[in-house]
Motif scaffolding. Structure first.
Motif, short mmCIF file in Angstrom:
data_model
loop_
_atom_site.label_atom_id
_atom_site.label_comp_id
_atom_site.label_asym_id
_atom_site.label_seq_id
_atom_site.Cartn_x
_atom_site.Cartn_y
_atom_site.Cartn_z
N TYR A 81 0.83 -1.21 0.00
CA TYR A 81 0.00 0.00 0.00
C TYR A 81 0.86 1.26 0.00
CZ TYR A 81 -3.60 3.36 1.42
OH TYR A 81 -4.45 4.44 1.47
N SER A 82 1.92 1.25 0.79
CA SER A 82 2.74 2.45 0.95
C SER A 82 3.78 2.63 -0.15
CB SER A 82 3.44 2.44 2.32
OG SER A 82 4.28 1.31 2.43
N THR A 83 3.92 1.64 -1.02
CA THR A 83 4.87 1.77 -2.13
C THR A 83 4.12 1.96 -3.44
OG1 THR A 83 5.05 -0.66 -2.22
CG2 THR A 83 6.76 0.54 -1.02
N SER A 84 3.66 0.87 -4.06
CA SER A 84 3.00 0.98 -5.36
C SER A 84 1.48 0.87 -5.28
CB SER A 84 3.53 -0.10 -6.31
OG SER A 84 3.33 -1.39 -5.75
N GLY A 85 0.96 0.57 -4.09
CA GLY A 85 -0.48 0.41 -3.93
C GLY A 85 -0.87 -1.06 -3.90
N THR A 86 -2.11 -1.33 -3.54
CA THR A 86 -2.61 -2.70 -3.48
C THR A 86 -4.08 -2.69 -3.83
OG1 THR A 86 -2.72 -4.68 -2.07
CG2 THR A 86 -3.23 -2.58 -1.02
N GLY A 87 -4.61 -3.83 -4.27
CA GLY A 87 -5.95 -3.86 -4.83
C GLY A 87 -7.04 -4.33 -3.88
N LEU A 90 -10.17 3.87 -0.25
CA LEU A 90 -10.76 2.95 -1.21
C LEU A 90 -10.47 3.39 -2.64
CD1 LEU A 90 -12.51 0.47 -1.78
CD2 LEU A 90 -14.52 1.95 -1.66
N ASP A 91 -10.54 4.69 -2.91
CA ASP A 91 -10.24 5.20 -4.26
C ASP A 91 -8.82 4.84 -4.66
OD1 ASP A 91 -12.76 6.27 -4.52
OD2 ASP A 91 -12.17 8.31 -3.97
N TYR A 92 -7.89 4.98 -3.72
CA TYR A 92 -6.48 4.65 -4.00
C TYR A 92 -6.33 3.16 -4.30
CZ TYR A 92 -1.45 4.04 -3.00
OH TYR A 92 -0.13 3.71 -3.06
N ILE A 93 -7.01 2.33 -3.53
CA ILE A 93 -6.95 0.88 -3.72
C ILE A 93 -7.57 0.49 -5.06
CG2 ILE A 93 -7.96 -1.30 -2.90
CD1 ILE A 93 -7.50 -0.22 -0.03
N ILE A 94 -8.71 1.08 -5.40
CA ILE A 94 -9.38 0.78 -6.66
C ILE A 94 -8.49 1.14 -7.84
CG2 ILE A 94 -11.25 1.59 -8.18
CD1 ILE A 94 -13.06 1.58 -5.68
N SER A 95 -7.77 2.25 -7.73
CA SER A 95 -6.92 2.70 -8.84
C SER A 95 -5.63 1.91 -8.96
CB SER A 95 -6.57 4.18 -8.66
OG SER A 95 -5.67 4.36 -7.56
N THR A 118 -4.29 -5.21 -8.53
CA THR A 118 -3.85 -6.21 -7.56
C THR A 118 -2.50 -5.89 -6.93
OG1 THR A 118 -5.01 -7.88 -8.85
CG2 THR A 118 -3.47 -8.68 -7.18
N TYR A 119 -1.53 -5.53 -7.77
CA TYR A 119 -0.17 -5.34 -7.26
C TYR A 119 0.29 -3.89 -7.30
CZ TYR A 119 -0.15 -10.38 -7.69
OH TYR A 119 -0.47 -11.72 -7.58
N GLY A 120 -0.65 -2.96 -7.43
CA GLY A 120 -0.27 -1.56 -7.44
C GLY A 120 0.19 -1.11 -8.81
N THR A 121 0.59 0.13 -8.90
CA THR A 121 1.04 0.70 -10.17
C THR A 121 2.42 1.32 -10.02
OG1 THR A 121 0.11 2.90 -9.79
CG2 THR A 121 -1.36 1.25 -10.77
N ILE A 122 3.13 1.35 -11.12
CA ILE A 122 4.45 1.98 -11.11
C ILE A 122 4.32 3.47 -10.83
CG2 ILE A 122 6.47 2.52 -12.54
CD1 ILE A 122 5.95 -0.17 -13.99
N GLN A 123 3.25 4.09 -11.35
CA GLN A 123 3.02 5.52 -11.09
C GLN A 123 2.89 5.78 -9.60
OE1 GLN A 123 -0.15 7.33 -13.32
NE2 GLN A 123 -0.22 9.11 -11.98
N ASN A 124 2.11 4.95 -8.89
CA ASN A 124 2.00 5.10 -7.44
C ASN A 124 3.36 5.00 -6.77
OD1 ASN A 124 -0.76 5.38 -7.53
ND2 ASN A 124 -1.21 3.29 -6.92
#
Length: 366
Positions: free
Chosen positions: A212-218, A276-281, A284-290
């Motif tokens: 969550y604190s790096t690339s995000g999570t789904g 929740l918006d951050y998780i939805i965006s 599953t494994y986050g994004t490189i942009q995040n």
């Protein structure tokens, strides 16, 4: 109903073993629902929910079939591997989804991309022999804190020497240094172990915090939390004390509250809505942009850029354990990380990181 709301509704129903409302399903864009669910590895759960309501088509049958074949293949390979590890006297323990899948109502409902196992790092070479003799090819060995083995067509095992490394932060790394002391032995086994329920929860929350604190999570991550907690009686005084040691008290509390509110259909606070918006965006494994934005916000643009070129020596030791015995290889490991992994095996990721780095500006953190 928004696509993400449709997915949340369907997986909420299926994990509670309730049949979704056909009237609501008829209003859904099912193609968009399947697409969104796939990005969060929830398509099998969504398909099972639709199937329970009588919506059975090629998409639902295929999604369920793929998920079932994957988990059955992984389980069969795991059973053979655990037998070999037991015979060889190598202690081991399944991790993450390998455990969480059993908390879901039906086999295959919790999708898996791989099988994660913690094992006795001093026996890494023996494990490699076992894996290769079983038909696996070695993808990574001794590079980071997990060795990676593949077998065609879909089987992937990540054998973890440690749960976390120095790149995950000093506090978390040190908390799990002597993790075996926290483990319980499986009944009837000499070398198979598991966490007590409270320690398993602490581990999965720590794992999710890092994502969550790096690339995000789904969405699958908070569904895991919900499914695990909904029928558990846990010692919360112990959990809260240990979570405090890890420095993730706020995240655990917010993540738990969000999971329970989302899948129980309850109103969210403004803070939970943003989370929740951050998780939805993220997917599953986050994004490189995040990942890029979070790291630049934390370190600054120049420090982040330099960190992508190399790593501090302690983190290089974490990624390349061979340096502990042969420090002279440091420059070669640096070149390997930059040229071989960066330009060849992870070229797409590197290009995305550079693109996001160059396009990043102050409005992301204001």
């Amino acid at each position: 109903m928004k696509t993400e709301d449709s997915v949340i509704y369907l997986v909420s129903c299926v994990v509670k073993q309730k049949i979704p409302d056909k009237a609501l399903i008829s209003e859904m864009d099912l193609a968009a629902v399947h697409d969104f669910a796939s990005r969060h590895m929830l398509n099998a759960a969504v398909s099972m929910a639709l199937e329970s309501a009588g919506y059975e088509d090629a998409q639902t049958r295929q999604s369920i079939g793929i998920a079932l074949r994957k988990v059955l293949t992984l389980e069969a390979e795991k059973n053979l591997l655990f037998q070999k590890l037991e015979e060889a006297g190598i202690w081991h323990m399944p991790l993450k989804g390998a455990v969480l899948k059993d908390y879901y109502p039906k086999l295959g409902m919790r999708e898996m991309s791989d099988y994660d196992i913690l094992f006795d790092a001093s026996r890494a070479k023996d494990v490699r022999k076992i894996m290769e003799s079983a038909g696996f090819s070695t993808t990574e060995f001794g590079i980071q804190n997990e060795d990676v083995y593949r077998k065609a067509p879909v089987t992937l095992f990540e054998m973890h020497r440690t749960l976390f490394g120095t790149r995950h932060g000093k506090i978390i790394c040190e908390y799990y240094v002597n993790v075996k002391e926290r483990l319980l032995k499986d009944d009837g086994k000499n070398y198979a172990y598991h966490f007590r329920a409270e320690d398993f929860y602490i581990y999965i929350i720590t794992h999710e915090y890092i994502h969550y604190s790096t690339s995000g999570t789904g969405l699958r991550s908070i569904l895991d939390t919900y499914v695990f907690l909904r029928e558990q009686e846990l010692d919360w005084s112990y959990i809260e004390a240990e979570i405090s040691k890890l420095g993730i008290t706020d995240f655990e509390r917010n993540n738990r509250s969000l999971a329970l509110h989302v899948f129980n259909g309850e109103e969210l606070s403004d803070e939970e809505g943003l989370m929740l918006d951050y998780i939805i965006s993220s997917g599953t494994y986050g994004t490189i942009q995040n990942a890029v934005e979070n790291k630049i916000s934390e370190r600054g643009r120049l420090a982040y850029f330099l960190s992508r070129l190399t790593l501090p020596y302690p983190q290089m030791l974490d990624e390349y354990p061979v340096l502990r015995k042969m420090p002279v290889l440091y420059p070669f490991c640096w070149l390997y990380r930059l040229l071989v992994r960066g330009l060849f095996s992870r070229r797409r990721k590197l290009i995305c990181q550079l693109k996001n780095l160059l396009s990043w500006n102050k409005e992301h953190v204001n």
